[in-house]
Structure formats: structure tokens, C-alpha cells
Scaffold this motif. Structure first.
Motif, PDB file in Angstrom:
ATOM      1  N   ASP A 146       0.744  -1.214  -0.015  1.00  0.00           N
ATOM      2  CA  ASP A 146      -0.032   0.124  -0.059  1.00  0.00           C
ATOM      3  C   ASP A 146       0.890   1.241   0.021  1.00  0.00           C
ATOM      4  O   ASP A 146       2.195   1.083   0.149  1.00  0.00           O
ATOM      5  CB  ASP A 146      -1.100  -0.092   1.269  1.00  0.00           C
ATOM      6  CG  ASP A 146      -2.149   0.750   0.779  1.00  0.00           C
ATOM      7  OD1 ASP A 146      -2.224   1.592   0.215  1.00  0.00           O
ATOM      8  OD2 ASP A 146      -3.284   0.177   1.427  1.00  0.00           O
ATOM      9  N   LEU A 176       0.873   5.299   1.693  1.00  0.00           N
ATOM     10  CA  LEU A 176       0.216   6.064   2.698  1.00  0.00           C
ATOM     11  C   LEU A 176       0.677   7.362   2.310  1.00  0.00           C
ATOM     12  O   LEU A 176       1.850   7.669   2.565  1.00  0.00           O
ATOM     13  CB  LEU A 176       0.402   5.587   4.220  1.00  0.00           C
ATOM     14  CG  LEU A 176       0.004   4.033   4.381  1.00  0.00           C
ATOM     15  CD1 LEU A 176       0.228   3.817   5.908  1.00  0.00           C
ATOM     16  CD2 LEU A 176      -1.416   4.132   4.421  1.00  0.00           C
ATOM     17  N   GLU A 198      -6.422   4.713   7.265  1.00  0.00           N
ATOM     18  CA  GLU A 198      -5.564   3.891   6.105  1.00  0.00           C
ATOM     19  C   GLU A 198      -4.583   3.210   6.502  1.00  0.00           C
ATOM     20  O   GLU A 198      -4.233   2.265   6.024  1.00  0.00           O
ATOM     21  CB  GLU A 198      -5.421   5.155   5.304  1.00  0.00           C
ATOM     22  CG  GLU A 198      -6.471   6.074   4.666  1.00  0.00           C
ATOM     23  CD  GLU A 198      -5.785   7.142   3.884  1.00  0.00           C
ATOM     24  OE1 GLU A 198      -4.591   7.460   3.726  1.00  0.00           O
ATOM     25  OE2 GLU A 198      -6.713   7.746   3.235  1.00  0.00           O
TER      26      GLU A 198
END
Length: 254
Positions: A99, A101, A109
Motif C-alpha cells: 500500500d 500512505l 488508512e
């Protein structure tokens, strides 16, 4: 509950501290086993601690997270990128195994990113490789940077449209942004770092202390190097070394 070992690589102490606090508050099963502020220390720490997850900043002081990854013979951990620089292309490639961020990190998140790691499948592992290649390409081709930029300041982060920047001025190891609304923003990053990001967004390094937005140039006055008048009437000396390139960009014959 199985403990997940995490390692942070980020050149900003404040960012590392904040991420550590978020992990403690929202992810008690994630244990921080180490942190580093440089690529060299990050490599040593990762090899020593053997973490399950590495939170890796993309752009550090004169280095990138990819410099670290390219020096590893085997990436045997899950990777979550963190950065203060927004990039549209990066956002389009979110996969379960990895992912991205954007700072300031939103707790929800962060939790979701770690959840993806926990639920990772073989298909997501393949997707993570694709994202890594895309991220690497985007860093080497900054023309894909989004039309907004996230500016780290001493108080936090400001997100502003690039078109609102008239010029950037070096201030020791900081950078002062001058905006169209006459606002000034002091960033904790150097002018050199912004030069690498903004030159592909129609900015020009007019002087060692100035980075100007070509869209906000009002006038050029002739001289040994010359002088640039910006849309806010601020006058900036043009370096003799950069004069020919500048005139060429403006289609002015020297």
C-alpha cells in the motif's frame, strides 16, 4: 494474537515518531523492532531485525526508498510506502500486498494497509511487484506528479495547487514558498529537493537561491545575467550560467 514485527525507514524524526505512536494506538499486535533515518542504516536494521513489514519513505534527504530496495538481494517482508509527495499515478496502483500512505498518515488508512498485509494472497504478491515497478518508473519520471504538492512544514503538512506557487526561495536548509495570494510557507525541505520535483512542472532554477514558476513570469529585463520580474512584481536575478537555457525556453534570441 500473533505479533507482527515492523521497521520504519524515514529521514524525518517527527514522521517516524508519529507513525510509531499510531501503531501503538491503533495496531497493538504490531511491534516496532527498529527504525532508521538513512538508506544505509535502514539496510543494516532490516537485515538485523528481519521485520514482517517495512514502512518505507520514498523520497529522503538525497536518497530514495528504491535505493534501499535495489540493494536487497531478497525482499522477504511486506512493504508499505509512506511519503509527503502526492502522485496520481501511484494512487492508481493500490494492491492487497502493498500500500501507499500519504503523509500526514490517516489512522484508518494505516489500519487498512496492515489489514491488507495480513490477508495477503499469492495473487497480491504478484501485483505488488507490478506496483513496485510503477513506483520506480514514476520517481524517475516526475512529470507524472499530480497538480498538487504536499509541503512538509514545522507544524505539519500543507497541500497546495502547484499553479499557486509563484516562486520558491532558499532559506538556509529550508525553502520558502511564495504564493499568488501573497502567502509565504516555510518548508523543512531544501530547494534542491524541490528542484528535482518541480522542474518537470514548468519551474526553472533561475538562481541557486530561486526556483521560479515559468507560468508566473511577467517580464525579462536584459543585463549580464538579466532580471526576471514575477507576476507579484518580485524581481529575481537570473544566473549568467542559466541565461541561455532560460532565453531558449522563452523563445528569446540572445
Amino acid at each position: 494474537m500473533q505479533t507482527i514485527k515492523a521497521f520504519i525507514v524515514d529521514d524525518e524524526f517527527q514522521s517516524r515518531t508519529l507513525l510509531h505512536k499510531l501503531l501503538q494506538q491503533h495496531l497493538p499486535d504490531v511491534q516496532l523492532v527498529g527504525e532508521a533515518g538513512t538508506v544505509c542504516k535502514g539496510l543494516l536494521g532490516i537485515k538485523e531485525k528481519n521485520p514482517d513489514i517495512v514502512f518505507l519513505d520514498i523520497q529522503m534527504n538525497g536518497e530514495t526508498g528504491f535505493d534501499l530496495l535495489n540493494q536487497l538481494s531478497d525482499i522477504n517482508f511486506d512493504l508499505i510506502f509512506t511519503t509527503a509527495f502526492d502522485n496520481y499515478a501511484i494512487k492508481a496502483f493500490r494492491f492487497n500486498a502493498i500500500d501507499y500512505l500519504l503523509k500526514p498518515i490517516v489512522p484508518e488508512e494505516l489500519v487498512e494497509a496492515v489489514k491488507k498485509v495480513k490477508l495477503k494472497t499469492a495473487a497480491a504478491q504478484s501485483a505488488s511487484k507490478k506496483l513496485f515497478e510503477q513506483l520506480h518508473h514514476d520517481l524517475l519520471n516526475p512529470q507524472k506528479i499530480h497538480d498538487k504538492i504536499t509541503i512538509p512544514t514545522t507544524d505539519g503538512y500543507l497541500i497546495i495547487p502547484i499553479n499557486d506557487i509563484v516562486y520558491c526561495q532558499a532559506s538556509s536548509n529550508y525553502t520558502e514558498f511564495h504564493l499568488t495570494n501573497k502567502t509565504r510557507i516555510l518548508s523543512s525541505y531544501t530547494l534542491k529537493q524541490y528542484d528535482e520535483i518541480l522542474t518537470k512542472q514548468s519551474f526553472f532554477r533561475a538562481h541557486r537561491s530561486y526556483l521560479v514558476n515559468m507560468a508566473h513570469i511577467k517580464m525579462y529585463r536584459k543585463g549580464e545575467g538579466g532580471e526576471i520580474v514575477m507576476s507579484n512584481d518580485h524581481q529575481i536575478e537570473l544566473s549568467r550560467a542559466h541565461k541561455d537555457e532560460f532565453l531558449y525556453l522563452l523563445n528569446i534570441k540572445n
